[in-house]
Design an enzyme around this catalytic site. Structure first.
Site, short mmCIF file in Angstrom:
data_model
loop_
_atom_site.label_atom_id
_atom_site.label_comp_id
_atom_site.label_asym_id
_atom_site.label_seq_id
_atom_site.Cartn_x
_atom_site.Cartn_y
_atom_site.Cartn_z
N ASN A 9 0.88 -1.17 0.00
CA ASN A 9 0.00 0.00 0.00
C ASN A 9 0.92 1.22 0.00
O ASN A 9 1.46 1.58 1.03
CB ASN A 9 -0.89 -0.04 1.25
CG ASN A 9 -1.74 1.20 1.40
OD1 ASN A 9 -1.87 2.00 0.47
ND2 ASN A 9 -2.33 1.37 2.58
N LYS A 11 0.25 4.25 -0.36
CA LYS A 11 -0.35 5.46 0.22
C LYS A 11 -0.06 6.66 -0.70
O LYS A 11 -0.01 6.49 -1.92
CB LYS A 11 0.14 5.67 1.65
CG LYS A 11 -0.07 4.41 2.50
CD LYS A 11 0.09 4.63 3.98
CE LYS A 11 -0.16 3.32 4.71
NZ LYS A 11 -0.11 3.45 6.17
N HIS A 96 -9.51 1.53 4.81
CA HIS A 96 -8.27 1.79 5.54
C HIS A 96 -8.53 2.82 6.63
O HIS A 96 -9.29 3.77 6.44
CB HIS A 96 -7.18 2.29 4.58
CG HIS A 96 -5.83 2.24 5.20
ND1 HIS A 96 -5.41 3.17 6.12
CD2 HIS A 96 -4.83 1.34 5.08
CE1 HIS A 96 -4.19 2.85 6.53
NE2 HIS A 96 -3.81 1.74 5.91
N GLU A 98 -6.87 5.21 7.69
CA GLU A 98 -6.56 6.60 7.31
C GLU A 98 -7.73 7.22 6.55
O GLU A 98 -8.03 8.41 6.71
CB GLU A 98 -5.26 6.64 6.48
CG GLU A 98 -4.05 6.36 7.36
CD GLU A 98 -2.87 5.73 6.63
OE1 GLU A 98 -2.81 5.77 5.39
OE2 GLU A 98 -1.99 5.17 7.33
N GLU A 168 -5.73 -4.49 10.59
CA GLU A 168 -4.66 -3.51 10.80
C GLU A 168 -4.94 -2.72 12.08
O GLU A 168 -5.71 -1.76 12.06
CB GLU A 168 -4.60 -2.52 9.62
CG GLU A 168 -4.31 -3.19 8.30
CD GLU A 168 -3.68 -2.22 7.31
OE1 GLU A 168 -2.61 -2.54 6.78
OE2 GLU A 168 -4.24 -1.13 7.09
N GLY A 174 2.46 2.32 10.80
CA GLY A 174 3.47 3.35 10.63
C GLY A 174 4.16 3.77 11.92
O GLY A 174 4.88 4.76 11.96
#
Ligand code: PGA
Length: 252
Positions: A9, A11, A96, A98, A168, A174
């Site tokens: 991914n 991003k 996701h 985010e 996740e 991260g």
């Protein structure tokens, strides 16, 4: 037998030229040494057509990182599932954390995105996972179940075959803080149980459940060694071909 997958991914990283260079490097590496799992790269929209063409004859599949919750029309700046499909991409990452957090994507919005993605022939990597506060309150199971119920458990058994789940934990994304293999296995097994309650034991057994959150070459073998962890969704470590290849090699 369920599929083993390592998916990247990217991003919001890589210009078009940088993305093409990364995809080319990975393509060459995997042509020289065949992977023991399915390999997917998730790229920004702008890379999809070029990278799909580049990877046409390779083992690597391409995924979008998002698609619109509307079919078409006056939605300036949005990219529909049909448009994603037309680039040659096979997958789309949806849900996701985010997107949920920074772009206010609710379970209802995600449900519409999932429906449109499937209607347009895309496979979906659907992400779920709890925040640190929810983990500390021991709510991870309830959170994951609610996220499944809110956006994907309405699907038919036939549609379900095109769903990959990515667990996740938000606190691991991260941050360099990986869930331990035991922590991840525990919730993966629970997620599989939830799938079995809706779609039956066989469908649950066939469902690929990926782990995501600071997964790297050094911890991938232990994570992937667990019975209910079928691979990874990789952010940071998917941005350099040797790092990503190191995770793919965990299936060797
Ligand atoms: P990370 O991201 O590997 O950089 O933690 C994972 C993800 O967000 O998919």
């Amino acid at each position: 037998m369920r599929k083993k997958i390592v998916a990247g991914n990217w991003k919001m990283n890589k210009t078009l030229q940088e993305g093409v260079a990364l995809a080319t490097e990975l393509k060459n590496m995997l042509a020289a040494e065949k992977p023991n799992c399915e390999v997917i790269i998730g790229t920004p929209f702008i890379h999809l057509a070029t990278v799909s063409e580049l990877l046409k004859d390779s083992v690597i599949k391409v995924s979008a990182e998002n698609c619109a919750n509307k079919e078409s029309g006056a939605y300036t700046g949005e990219v529909s599932a049909a448009m994603v499909k037309s680039t040659g991409a096979e997958y789309v990452i949806l849900g996701h954390s985010e997107r949920r957090e920074y772009y206010n994507e609710t379970p209802e919005i995600l449900k519409d995105k999932v429906d449109l993605a499937l209607a347009n022939g895309l496979k979906v990597i659907f992400c779920i996972g709890e925040s640190l506060a929810q983990r500390e309150a021991n709510e991870q199971e309830a959170v994951c179940k609610a996220e499944l119920q809110g956006s994907v458990f309405h699907l038919s058994a036939e549609q379900w075959k095109n769903i990959v789940i990515a667990y996740e934990p938000i606190w691991a994304i991260g941050t360099g803080k990986t869930a331990t293999a035991e922590q991840a296995e525990e919730i993966h097994a629970y997620i599989r149980k939830c799938v079995a309650e809706v779609y039956g034991a066989q469908a649950a057994d066939d469902t690929t459940i990926l782990y995501g959150g600071s997964c790297k070459a050094s911890n991938a073998p232990e994570l992937f060694g667990k019975p209910d962890i079928d691979g990874g969704l990789i952010g940071g470590a998917s941005l350099k071909a040797p790092d990503f290849k190191g995770i793919i090699d965990a299936w060797k």
